[in-house]
Motif scaffolding. Sequence first.
Motif, short mmCIF file in Angstrom:
data_model
loop_
_atom_site.label_atom_id
_atom_site.label_comp_id
_atom_site.label_asym_id
_atom_site.label_seq_id
_atom_site.Cartn_x
_atom_site.Cartn_y
_atom_site.Cartn_z
N SER A 161 0.82 -1.22 0.00
CA SER A 161 0.00 0.00 0.00
C SER A 161 0.85 1.26 0.00
O SER A 161 0.32 2.36 -0.19
N VAL B 275 -3.51 15.03 6.96
CA VAL B 275 -3.94 13.87 6.17
C VAL B 275 -4.92 14.36 5.13
O VAL B 275 -5.86 15.10 5.44
N GLN B 276 -4.70 13.95 3.88
CA GLN B 276 -5.62 14.27 2.79
C GLN B 276 -6.08 12.96 2.17
O GLN B 276 -5.26 12.13 1.78
N GLY B 277 -7.40 12.80 2.07
CA GLY B 277 -7.96 11.58 1.49
C GLY B 277 -8.55 11.86 0.13
O GLY B 277 -9.33 12.80 -0.04
N PHE B 278 -8.19 11.05 -0.84
CA PHE B 278 -8.70 11.15 -2.21
C PHE B 278 -9.33 9.81 -2.59
O PHE B 278 -9.19 8.83 -1.87
N ASP B 279 -9.98 9.77 -3.73
CA ASP B 279 -10.61 8.53 -4.18
C ASP B 279 -9.62 7.37 -4.23
O ASP B 279 -9.97 6.24 -3.88
N THR C 145 -4.33 8.16 0.00
CA THR C 145 -4.28 8.96 1.22
C THR C 145 -2.87 9.52 1.35
O THR C 145 -1.90 8.78 1.22
N ASP D 168 -2.02 3.82 -0.71
CA ASP D 168 -3.24 3.44 -1.41
C ASP D 168 -4.41 3.70 -0.47
O ASP D 168 -4.28 3.61 0.76
N ARG D 169 -5.55 4.00 -1.05
CA ARG D 169 -6.74 4.34 -0.25
C ARG D 169 -7.14 3.20 0.69
O ARG D 169 -7.63 3.43 1.78
N ASP D 170 -6.90 1.97 0.27
CA ASP D 170 -7.33 0.82 1.09
C ASP D 170 -6.27 0.34 2.07
O ASP D 170 -6.38 -0.75 2.63
N LEU E 221 -4.63 6.01 10.76
CA LEU E 221 -3.89 7.19 10.31
C LEU E 221 -3.34 8.06 11.43
O LEU E 221 -2.17 8.45 11.36
#
Length: 149
Positions: free
Chosen positions: A41, A102-106, A109, A126-128, A133
């Motif tokens: 990830s 922390v910035q979360g995108f589709d 992260t 990776d988002r998953d 966090l």
Amino acid sequence: MDEWPNSQREQRVSFRERDESRVAWVNGDLIEWLLDEVGDSLCAMAVYQRNKLEFEYIRDDVRDRYSHGDFEAMAEEFGLDGALGDEHKERLYCAGELNFVVQGFDDGTFVRVPLTEYGGLFVALDRDAEVSLPEFAERLRSVQSIEFL
């Protein structure tokens, strides 16, 4: 995509295997620790100092998604965030020192951890990614494996 520069102009972005000049020295154990923590990830890990961004690790598929101009824009963003944004946020929110962002995108992260007034650590996941966090960011903040030059 724009071409990678071959000129002698100041480089804002560097990759460990490509560039001899450094803004920071990073102990290799940090990359190993990150890979142990998040495995596949881990997309990228970089250090930033003012408007320079130095990638210590970047997955090939991630690197292929961006042009050199994209990386230049990221370096500029880190410089602006660190120089203007962090101090402003500390004053604005009266909650103490800014420890991480922390910035979360589709599809990912991004974790930015300021370590000095103008420098810090950037980790893209990776988002998953299966990681808590806040705990992950705090552990990154406590890492003593980076020495800014």
